[in-house]
Design an enzyme around this catalytic site. Sequence first.
Site, PDB file in Angstrom:
ATOM      1  N   CYS A   1      -2.641   0.358   8.567  1.00 50.20           N
ATOM      2  CA  CYS A   1      -1.588   0.000   7.618  1.00 50.20           C
ATOM      3  C   CYS A   1      -1.597  -1.500   7.363  1.00 50.20           C
ATOM      4  O   CYS A   1      -1.574  -2.303   8.282  1.00 50.20           O
ATOM      5  CB  CYS A   1      -0.231   0.439   8.169  1.00 50.20           C
ATOM      6  SG  CYS A   1       1.140   0.021   7.093  1.00 50.20           S
TER       7      CYS A   1
ATOM      8  N   GLU B   1       0.815  -1.201   0.000  1.00 48.81           N
ATOM      9  CA  GLU B   1       0.000   0.000   0.000  1.00 48.81           C
ATOM     10  C   GLU B   1       0.853   1.256   0.000  1.00 48.81           C
ATOM     11  O   GLU B   1       1.955   1.271   0.538  1.00 48.81           O
ATOM     12  CB  GLU B   1      -0.885   0.028   1.252  1.00 48.81           C
ATOM     13  CG  GLU B   1      -1.780  -1.168   1.406  1.00 48.81           C
ATOM     14  CD  GLU B   1      -2.433  -1.238   2.773  1.00 48.81           C
ATOM     15  OE1 GLU B   1      -3.212  -2.179   2.989  1.00 48.81           O
ATOM     16  OE2 GLU B   1      -2.158  -0.363   3.626  1.00 48.81           O
TER      17      GLU B   1
END
Length: 379
Positions: free
Chosen positions: A353, A90
């Site tokens: 995250c 990501e």
Amino acid sequence: MINLLDFNKTELVRFCGEMGEKPYRARQLLRWVHQSGKTDFMEMSDLAKGFRHKLMECAVVQLPEIVSDHTAGDGTRKWLLSTGAGNAVEMVFIPEPSRGTLCVSSQVGCALACSFCSTGRQGFNRNLSVAEIIGQLWWANRLLEAGSHDPFPLDTTRVQTDKPETRRPVTNVVMMGMGEPLANFENLVTALDLMLSDDAYGLSRRRVTVSTSGLVPALDRLRERCPVALAVSLHAPNDALRDQLVPINKKYPIRDLLAACERYLPAAPRDFITFEYVMLKGVNDSVALARELVQLVRNVPCKLNLIPFNAFSGSGYERSGAEAIGNFRDVLMQAGIVTTVRKTRGDDIAAACGQLAGQVRDKTRRTSGCGTGQPAVAR
């Protein structure tokens, strides 16, 4: 084929020399690739045609593939990039009126297994290449310049910089995405070189931050090789609690970590270290622990960044309440320690995250009939 995204300027000079070209060709290539966003050698018009044809025979500019794009109501934007074998990493862009911050990943998964971290729960797969790290910044600048899904464009009149390069959408980079950056040291440093190069992204050292959970030897190496702004994931004021939350603490305890921070400061572009402290309800958020934290860091020039926990399925933790966070902050501030509470961003796009990447990995495993263990191959 050689991927030129893996090379910093020094390596490109050597590469061009091996092809019989002058060093200035490296500067031209950097500008075409990183500033103009060109990946087709034939579009690099100030390169000799013969050189362009030679490049086509032995080199490519190969970027990681964008597989999804998510935009939150507050303007936070998260992309997933494929790394093969059913895995993804990501990158997250956080827009503010005076800056645009890109959060960059450094590994597929993470071996440090911090108990509150979604990425840590996924285990470690591999390090990202230089191309996969710097490719995140390349993609962010291109996608944001296109203007799609950007409700909060950067107000360049408020950016504190003399460099025109940093008037691009991304003005700050934080190595706070998936993985432990210092565990991928050589690729990290090469990517940092590109971020700082005036022929590539032209960011100042003050605007690039590396976050670490505390790999002390690598922190000393970073000080010697490429000292940028530093953030340390502390999360506890004593070894007993930090051993539970951040297992690498058993190898590099707090005393050794703080000593490394003090060694880092003379070389750092800022005159303080940022300590990050995730706020976990009933775990590390008491006033007593805040007072203990004051005693721990009071002699280290620092700023404390309190981070409300981003919950994810199966974490076993809850976010501290606003009152607990406020009381914790007040103890620190009353002791004269600069303290901020990170604004929660992107709650509606799986802000924790590693959360979206974990969903991709889980889906691939289910589709392929795989359980835990080796990652499934995407088909």
